[in-house]
Write an enzyme that holds these catalytic residues in place. Structure first.
Site, PDB file in Angstrom:
ATOM      1  N   HIS A  31      -1.869 -25.576  14.286  1.00 54.21           N
ATOM      2  CA  HIS A  31      -2.048 -24.258  13.677  1.00 54.21           C
ATOM      3  C   HIS A  31      -1.479 -23.099  14.479  1.00 54.21           C
ATOM      4  O   HIS A  31      -1.509 -21.957  13.994  1.00 54.21           O
ATOM      5  CB  HIS A  31      -3.534 -24.017  13.380  1.00 54.21           C
ATOM      6  CG  HIS A  31      -3.998 -24.711  12.138  1.00 54.21           C
ATOM      7  ND1 HIS A  31      -4.214 -26.063  12.094  1.00 54.21           N
ATOM      8  CD2 HIS A  31      -4.242 -24.242  10.886  1.00 54.21           C
ATOM      9  CE1 HIS A  31      -4.598 -26.403  10.875  1.00 54.21           C
ATOM     10  NE2 HIS A  31      -4.618 -25.327  10.124  1.00 54.21           N
ATOM     11  N   ILE A  32      -0.969 -23.356  15.689  1.00 55.36           N
ATOM     12  CA  ILE A  32      -0.297 -22.241  16.361  1.00 55.36           C
ATOM     13  C   ILE A  32       0.927 -21.791  15.565  1.00 55.36           C
ATOM     14  O   ILE A  32       1.397 -20.670  15.720  1.00 55.36           O
ATOM     15  CB  ILE A  32       0.109 -22.581  17.811  1.00 55.36           C
ATOM     16  CG1 ILE A  32       1.200 -23.657  17.859  1.00 55.36           C
ATOM     17  CG2 ILE A  32      -1.093 -22.968  18.634  1.00 55.36           C
ATOM     18  CD1 ILE A  32       1.829 -23.795  19.230  1.00 55.36           C
ATOM     19  N   VAL A  74       0.832  -1.208   0.000  1.00 60.52           N
ATOM     20  CA  VAL A  74       0.000   0.000   0.000  1.00 60.52           C
ATOM     21  C   VAL A  74       0.863   1.253   0.000  1.00 60.52           C
ATOM     22  O   VAL A  74       0.660   2.177  -0.815  1.00 60.52           O
ATOM     23  CB  VAL A  74      -0.958  -0.005   1.211  1.00 60.52           C
ATOM     24  CG1 VAL A  74      -1.662   1.350   1.351  1.00 60.52           C
ATOM     25  CG2 VAL A  74      -1.988  -1.126   1.069  1.00 60.52           C
ATOM     26  N   ASP A  78       5.579 -22.745   4.909  1.00 60.50           N
ATOM     27  CA  ASP A  78       6.276 -23.974   4.511  1.00 60.50           C
ATOM     28  C   ASP A  78       7.646 -23.738   3.872  1.00 60.50           C
ATOM     29  O   ASP A  78       8.462 -24.654   3.794  1.00 60.50           O
ATOM     30  CB  ASP A  78       5.412 -24.777   3.532  1.00 60.50           C
ATOM     31  CG  ASP A  78       4.195 -25.395   4.203  1.00 60.50           C
ATOM     32  OD1 ASP A  78       4.241 -25.598   5.426  1.00 60.50           O
ATOM     33  OD2 ASP A  78       3.205 -25.655   3.507  1.00 60.50           O
ATOM     34  N   ARG A 111      10.577 -31.121  25.375  1.00 64.47           N
ATOM     35  CA  ARG A 111      11.807 -31.817  25.777  1.00 64.47           C
ATOM     36  C   ARG A 111      11.944 -31.856  27.294  1.00 64.47           C
ATOM     37  O   ARG A 111      12.411 -32.857  27.861  1.00 64.47           O
ATOM     38  CB  ARG A 111      13.034 -31.157  25.148  1.00 64.47           C
ATOM     39  CG  ARG A 111      14.340 -31.801  25.583  1.00 64.47           C
ATOM     40  CD  ARG A 111      15.536 -31.361  24.789  1.00 64.47           C
ATOM     41  NE  ARG A 111      15.680 -32.070  23.526  1.00 64.47           N
ATOM     42  CZ  ARG A 111      16.048 -33.340  23.417  1.00 64.47           C
ATOM     43  NH1 ARG A 111      16.275 -34.061  24.499  1.00 64.47           N
ATOM     44  NH2 ARG A 111      16.176 -33.896  22.240  1.00 64.47           N
ATOM     45  N   GLU A 138       4.405 -33.323   8.801  1.00 64.13           N
ATOM     46  CA  GLU A 138       3.091 -33.945   8.627  1.00 64.13           C
ATOM     47  C   GLU A 138       2.969 -34.732   7.327  1.00 64.13           C
ATOM     48  O   GLU A 138       2.149 -35.641   7.218  1.00 64.13           O
ATOM     49  CB  GLU A 138       1.993 -32.886   8.686  1.00 64.13           C
ATOM     50  CG  GLU A 138       2.095 -31.829   7.599  1.00 64.13           C
ATOM     51  CD  GLU A 138       0.998 -30.772   7.710  1.00 64.13           C
ATOM     52  OE1 GLU A 138      -0.131 -31.131   8.099  1.00 64.13           O
ATOM     53  OE2 GLU A 138       1.275 -29.610   7.414  1.00 64.13           O
ATOM     54  N   ARG A 182       4.840 -40.743  23.478  1.00 69.31           N
ATOM     55  CA  ARG A 182       3.752 -39.774  23.431  1.00 69.31           C
ATOM     56  C   ARG A 182       3.810 -39.016  22.104  1.00 69.31           C
ATOM     57  O   ARG A 182       4.872 -38.886  21.500  1.00 69.31           O
ATOM     58  CB  ARG A 182       3.849 -38.766  24.583  1.00 69.31           C
ATOM     59  CG  ARG A 182       3.696 -39.378  25.968  1.00 69.31           C
ATOM     60  CD  ARG A 182       2.248 -39.807  26.214  1.00 69.31           C
ATOM     61  NE  ARG A 182       2.041 -40.205  27.598  1.00 69.31           N
ATOM     62  CZ  ARG A 182       2.277 -41.404  28.095  1.00 69.31           C
ATOM     63  NH1 ARG A 182       2.757 -42.356  27.298  1.00 69.31           N
ATOM     64  NH2 ARG A 182       2.038 -41.678  29.363  1.00 69.31           N
ATOM     65  N   ARG A 234      10.617 -40.296  28.519  1.00 67.59           N
ATOM     66  CA  ARG A 234       9.691 -40.641  27.451  1.00 67.59           C
ATOM     67  C   ARG A 234      10.268 -40.305  26.083  1.00 67.59           C
ATOM     68  O   ARG A 234      11.198 -39.514  25.961  1.00 67.59           O
ATOM     69  CB  ARG A 234       8.378 -39.872  27.627  1.00 67.59           C
ATOM     70  CG  ARG A 234       7.495 -40.392  28.732  1.00 67.59           C
ATOM     71  CD  ARG A 234       6.299 -39.500  28.954  1.00 67.59           C
ATOM     72  NE  ARG A 234       5.385 -40.064  29.951  1.00 67.59           N
ATOM     73  CZ  ARG A 234       4.476 -39.376  30.610  1.00 67.59           C
ATOM     74  NH1 ARG A 234       4.338 -38.071  30.375  1.00 67.59           N
ATOM     75  NH2 ARG A 234       3.685 -39.966  31.493  1.00 67.59           N
TER      76      ARG A 234
END
Length: 323
Positions: free
Chosen positions: A253-254, A24, A128, A155, A223, A247, A163
């Site tokens: 989406h954050i 703009v 991405d 972590r 993903e 786990r 875990r």
């Protein structure tokens, strides 16, 4: 050129507002009227077009999301839909477009220009970082830092409970978010769409580390990895190593939201200026980008169809640092 339009399309990305602001104010600097097209191609078809001035974009450089909203449009994929969009641009006397988005956005813009001759310059807005013709895309740096902040917290709990955490980050076709998160987050393994890594290799790596008395693990999964998402990969590992306490965390989406980083604000501003000045100089069907710190314009065809390769040096870093 006396009047241009700007719109955002596809997935939102931090820094889009900074790019809109730059578009703009650059247009006004050159004496060009600028109109905001709401909700991408969908709003273009419906005529959701508003005049923008310098106050319209005040105090937005630090805001995530996009003030112009974003939407996907099935109708624009039809000749009838594109005709309606063209008619709306003609009604508003818009002579050129700045399209902020990714592959799908630029595919639509290229087809639109071929049929109706409306010149478009693209600004790469996608977390991405998968577009050929620019080292970094608007929103990528912020998304990586958002994901990494979450991974640091994961972590801590992984170490506290001995875990293995399988953390899924965005990247349907790209490992550009996953790889720096793996390096910066100290992950043992990273799985990305661009590089084949079998589940057997993952299992072997984890079993070897367990023999060294390592008790907590961090596995980053893009993903779009060919072995599946983080849940699928975790289930396969648990079948092979049932004693492992595993786990899954999907950051989700954050990664798209939040205030853009300084790097994204700077990049968005550079590209916003370059997009408008590209139109002024008669460019069309190109994307403005930064390669080796230099401004370049890449044809939409190359941006869409050429593959942006991942840095193999970074993949080697993950392997070395996970020992």
């Amino acid at each position: 050129m006396k009047r241009i339009g700007v719109f955002t399309s596809g997935g939102d990305a931090p820094g889009m507002n900074a790019c809109i602001r730059a578009v703009v104010r650059t247009a006004l600097y050159h004496g060009i009227e600028v109109y905001g097209i709401m909700r991408g191609y969908s709003g273009m078809i419906k005529g959701e077009i508003v005049r923008l001035d310098t106050t319209s974009v005040a105090n937005i450089v630090q805001r995530g999301g996009t003030i112009l909203k974003s939407a996907r449009s099935q109708k624009f994929m039809t000749k009838e839909g594109r005709q309606q969009a063209f008619d709306q641009l003609v009604n508003h006397k818009i002579e050129g477009l700045v399209a902020i988005g990714g592959n799908g956005t630029f595919t639509g813009a290229m087809k639109f220009e071929e049929e109706f001759g409306i010149p478009t310059v693209g600004a790469p807005g996608t977390i991405d970082n998968d577009l050929y013709g620019t080292d970094y895309t608007i929103g990528y740096d912020t998304a990586v830092n958002t994901a990494l902040d979450a991974i640091d917290k994961i972590r801590d709990t992984a170490d506290s409970h001995d875990r293995a955490f399988f953390v899924e980050v965005m990247g349907r076709d790209s490992g550009y978010i996953a790889i720096p998160c793996a390096i910066g987050g100290g992950a043992e393994i990273v799985l990305v769409p661009e590089q084949q890594q079998s589940i057997d290799t993952v299992i072997e790596t984890l079993q070897t580390a367990r023999k060294r008395q390592k008790s907590s693990f961090l596995i980053i999964v893009a993903e779009g990895d060919e072995e599946g998402n983080a849940t699928i990969v975790a289930n396969k590992v648990k079948e092979a190593i049932p004693e492992m306490d595993a786990r899954v965390t999907v950051i989700g989406h954050i990664q798209r939201g939040g205030a853009p980083s300084a790097a994204d604000r700077l990049l968005a501003s550079q590209i916003g200026i370059a997009a408008v000045e590209g139109l002024v100089n008669g460019m069309r069907n190109v994307m403005a980008g930064i390669v080796d710190r230099k401004l370049v314009y890449t044809p939409f065809h190359d941006t869409i169809y050429k593959k942006k390769l991942i840095n193999q040096g970074f993949m080697r870093m993950v392997e070395i640092l996970s020992v």
